[in-house]
Design an enzyme around this catalytic site. Structure first.
Site, mmCIF file in Angstrom:
data_model
loop_
_atom_site.group_PDB
_atom_site.id
_atom_site.type_symbol
_atom_site.label_atom_id
_atom_site.label_comp_id
_atom_site.label_asym_id
_atom_site.label_seq_id
_atom_site.Cartn_x
_atom_site.Cartn_y
_atom_site.Cartn_z
ATOM 1 N N ASP A 80 -10.972 -3.754 -59.632
ATOM 2 C CA ASP A 80 -11.815 -3.171 -58.614
ATOM 3 C C ASP A 80 -12.377 -1.887 -59.212
ATOM 4 O O ASP A 80 -11.616 -0.990 -59.586
ATOM 5 C CB ASP A 80 -10.926 -2.893 -57.390
ATOM 6 C CG ASP A 80 -11.713 -2.234 -56.274
ATOM 7 O OD1 ASP A 80 -12.834 -1.759 -56.524
ATOM 8 O OD2 ASP A 80 -11.174 -2.196 -55.150
ATOM 9 N N GLU A 114 -42.821 -15.407 -52.223
ATOM 10 C CA GLU A 114 -41.673 -16.309 -52.389
ATOM 11 C C GLU A 114 -41.510 -17.172 -51.148
ATOM 12 O O GLU A 114 -41.715 -16.685 -50.034
ATOM 13 C CB GLU A 114 -40.394 -15.496 -52.580
ATOM 14 C CG GLU A 114 -40.406 -14.609 -53.799
ATOM 15 C CD GLU A 114 -39.093 -13.850 -53.916
ATOM 16 O OE1 GLU A 114 -38.139 -14.422 -54.453
ATOM 17 O OE2 GLU A 114 -39.033 -12.705 -53.443
ATOM 18 N N HIS A 142 -40.599 -4.078 -59.543
ATOM 19 C CA HIS A 142 -41.418 -5.137 -60.146
ATOM 20 C C HIS A 142 -42.929 -4.890 -59.967
ATOM 21 O O HIS A 142 -43.691 -4.962 -60.920
ATOM 22 C CB HIS A 142 -41.099 -6.502 -59.534
ATOM 23 C CG HIS A 142 -39.659 -6.907 -59.651
ATOM 24 N ND1 HIS A 142 -38.889 -6.614 -60.736
ATOM 25 C CD2 HIS A 142 -38.849 -7.613 -58.815
ATOM 26 C CE1 HIS A 142 -37.665 -7.118 -60.571
ATOM 27 N NE2 HIS A 142 -37.621 -7.714 -59.406
ATOM 28 N N LYS A 202 -41.109 -12.582 -48.504
ATOM 29 C CA LYS A 202 -40.221 -13.751 -48.545
ATOM 30 C C LYS A 202 -40.659 -14.724 -47.455
ATOM 31 O O LYS A 202 -41.320 -14.346 -46.502
ATOM 32 C CB LYS A 202 -38.780 -13.305 -48.272
ATOM 33 C CG LYS A 202 -38.276 -12.336 -49.326
ATOM 34 C CD LYS A 202 -36.933 -12.747 -49.862
ATOM 35 C CE LYS A 202 -36.404 -11.764 -50.871
ATOM 36 N NZ LYS A 202 -36.488 -12.233 -52.249
HETATM 37 C C1 BG6 Z 1 -35.316 -9.887 -57.682
HETATM 38 C C2 BG6 Z 1 -35.245 -9.556 -56.225
HETATM 39 O O1 BG6 Z 1 -35.343 -8.725 -58.450
HETATM 40 O O2 BG6 Z 1 -36.487 -10.657 -57.934
HETATM 41 C C3 BG6 Z 1 -35.242 -10.823 -55.398
HETATM 42 O O3 BG6 Z 1 -34.067 -8.819 -55.973
HETATM 43 C C4 BG6 Z 1 -36.407 -11.704 -55.737
HETATM 44 O O4 BG6 Z 1 -35.247 -10.530 -53.999
HETATM 45 C C5 BG6 Z 1 -36.511 -11.900 -57.259
HETATM 46 O O5 BG6 Z 1 -36.222 -12.948 -55.117
HETATM 47 C C6 BG6 Z 1 -37.816 -12.594 -57.615
HETATM 48 O O6 BG6 Z 1 -37.796 -12.921 -58.981
HETATM 49 P P1 BG6 Z 1 -38.624 -14.160 -59.551
HETATM 50 O O7 BG6 Z 1 -38.500 -14.016 -61.021
HETATM 51 O O8 BG6 Z 1 -37.969 -15.377 -59.005
HETATM 52 O O9 BG6 Z 1 -40.020 -13.994 -59.045
#
Ligand code: BG6
Length: 491
Positions: free
Chosen positions: A96, A228, A252, A340
């Site tokens: 832990d 997504e 990102h 999402k």
């Molecule tokens: C991650 C996020 O960094 O990137 C996620 O925490 C997200 O919530 C993911 O789903 C998306 O990544 P990719 O490469 O599938 O577009």
């Protein structure tokens, strides 16, 4: 003709993953390491240590990872021999991170590496991958230091988001920085490991044709979309604390914006690239006060609370309009959007150019459409240049939209490695170019935080949108105000 592949062999290392039984480790990190095992790039003496709170011995961990590989590696890449080789490297330690117990076992294991691969200080290369919440980064690094497990040849990998705002990210970065030098800290943003994203750098800087038009004189606006179809299943607790702004935009999407907007670095290497990205982040026009309401949209899909098991005011969708205040980009809107449970699983960058200044086909049929460069991050990584072309055949000049299409899958024989796979190899080799430096992370927080604060001050509730759609109508209005529309794939 294919380029000669470079020497891909990796140095021996002890690769320790904190969060070794977690979703990221099982879905991305271990399958990534497996792919390199399959290609025999991993050094024979490399060991992989999973650390988690679960009481698993090595065999049980090996079974768990084998199962994960069968689940997450494409079937045609599964080779019994390679699976066996990879799992034989695995060890598991239950501890832990917040308790002093169990660390002596990690010490015993890491001190006892038969490989002794030479770094300058004769220590093995050790990588500590912290796939845990960022408030644990400091305590973990502190313990590693107390145990004498940090040498100049060690590297630590930090998962995003680092902190929840500027102040907390500084606390985390300070705590890690007390133990590791900046050159040893690899802050990962897996979007930078995507082939199409790296190719954006190559397209911009290894060719000349784009540079003269890559500015406010010829670019009308830029759209960056990461959409997504998935919800937050399995990660609800983390996600609900973060929301889309901290989970996606702060890292990102802003990193993608940087790669589009940055000036050419002196060479593509760690500091020159990161210096240029930092300048972009610092040139973002701050959004504060009434500008936040005017330039951002916060959304939540209608079934989110149900999926989560309780009502929530976190956002699962963000759209915003940003501007980069510098000579090249003044006045060019950069629209960012992520959500999402959207209509499509799709990530793209669209650089939309201005209309020709003069319509010179007076008797033509059809209209010119603005040129557009699309960088497709998923699905089907690649790039498309949208043009207006002459429709062939008789009947005068008929204008028709057409495109030049670079599909990675069709153009290259090689598969596109998963971004994590690529980035893990860079960590082992000690190449920092595709990782975020501390000042970048903090500059990103400095821009995002006033938006989060303003939402909170104004009690901005997310606008609801139905799963399977393109998000709230307000996101379309954000662009309509400037006379633009989001580029959806069919358009
Ligand atoms: C991650 C996020 O960094 O990137 C996620 O925490 C997200 O919530 C993911 O789903 C998306 O990544 P990719 O490469 O599938 O577009």
């Amino acid at each position: 003709m294919t380029a000669t592949p470079p020497d891909l062999d990796l140095p021996a290392c002890d690769f320790t993953v904190f969060g070794g039984t977690g979703d990221l480790a099982l879905r991305k990190l271990l399958p990534g390491l497996y792919e390199r095992e399959r290609q025999r790039h991993l050094h024979p003496d490399t060991r992989i240590v999973g650390v988690s709170r679960h009481d698993l011995d090595d065999d049980a961990y090996r079974d768990l990872v084998t199962q994960a590989l069968f689940e997450h590696v494409p079937e045609d890449h599964l080779e019994a021999g390679a699976v066996h080789r990879l799992v034989s490297r695995l060890h598991h330690l239950a501890l832990d991170a917040t308790s002093p117990e169990g660390w002596d076992r990690l010490h015993g294991l890491l001190k006892d590496n038969p490989a002794r691969t030479a770094g300058p200080d004769e220590s093995p290369i050790r990588v500590y991958y912290l796939a845990v919440a960022s408030d644990l980064f400091g305590p973990i690094c502190g313990r590693l230091d107390d145990l004498g497990l940090v040498t100049p040849e060690c590297r630590v990998v930090l998962e995003k988001p680092i902190g929840a705002d500027l102040a907390s990210s500084r606390v985390v970065n300070d705590a890690v920085g007390r133990v590791f030098e900046e050159r040893q800290i690899f802050r990962i943003d897996h979007y930078l490991g995507k082939e199409s994203v790296q190719n954006l750098l190559v397209t911009r800087f290894a060719n000349t044709f784009l540079e003269p038009v890559w500015n406010s004189r010829w670019v009308d606006h830029v759209q960056i979309t990461v959409s997504e179809t998935l919800g937050v299943a399995g990660r609800g607790e983390y996600y609900d604390r973060a929301g889309a702004m901290r989970d996606m935009v702060q890292n990102h999407l802003l990193q993608l914006l940087c790669l589009v907007a940055m000036e050419p670095p002196t060479y593509v290497g760690g500091d020159p690239v990161r210096d240029e990205k930092l300048k972009v982040l610092r040139a973002l026009v701050p959004l504060t006060g009434a500008d936040v309401d005017r330039n951002t949209v916060r959304g939540q899909y209608t079934t989110y609370g149900e999926e989560l098991g309780h009502p929530s005011t976190s956002e699962t969708f963000v759209a915003l309009r940003a501007e980069v205040q510098n000579w090249r980009w003044a006045g060019v809107p950069f629209y960012l959007r992520t959500g999402k449970r959207m209509a499509r699983q799709e990530s793209t960058i669209e650089v939309v150019f201005k209309e020709p200044p003069h319509a010179m086909f007076p008797h033509s049929e059809g209209t010119t459409t603005p040129n557009r460069l699309t960088v497709r991050m998923q699905p089907d990584e690649g790039m498309q240049l949208h043009l207006t072309a002459k429709h062939p055949g008789p009947g005068g000049i008929r204008l028709h939209p057409a495109s030049l299409d670079l599909s990675y899958a069709d153009t290259f024989d090689e598969r596109c490695p998963d971004p994590y796979e690529r980035l893990l190899m860079d960590v082992m080799r000690g190449i920092p170019t595709l990782f975020m430096r501390r000042d970048e992370v903090e500059a990103a927080w400095s821009w995002v935080e006033p938006i989060l604060d303003q939402w909170q001050r104004d009690g901005v509730e997310p606008v609801r949108y139905h799963p399977g759609t393109n998000g709230p109508a307000a996101a379309a209005r954000l662009l309509a105000r400037d006379g633009h529309t989001w580029q959806e794939p069919s358009t």
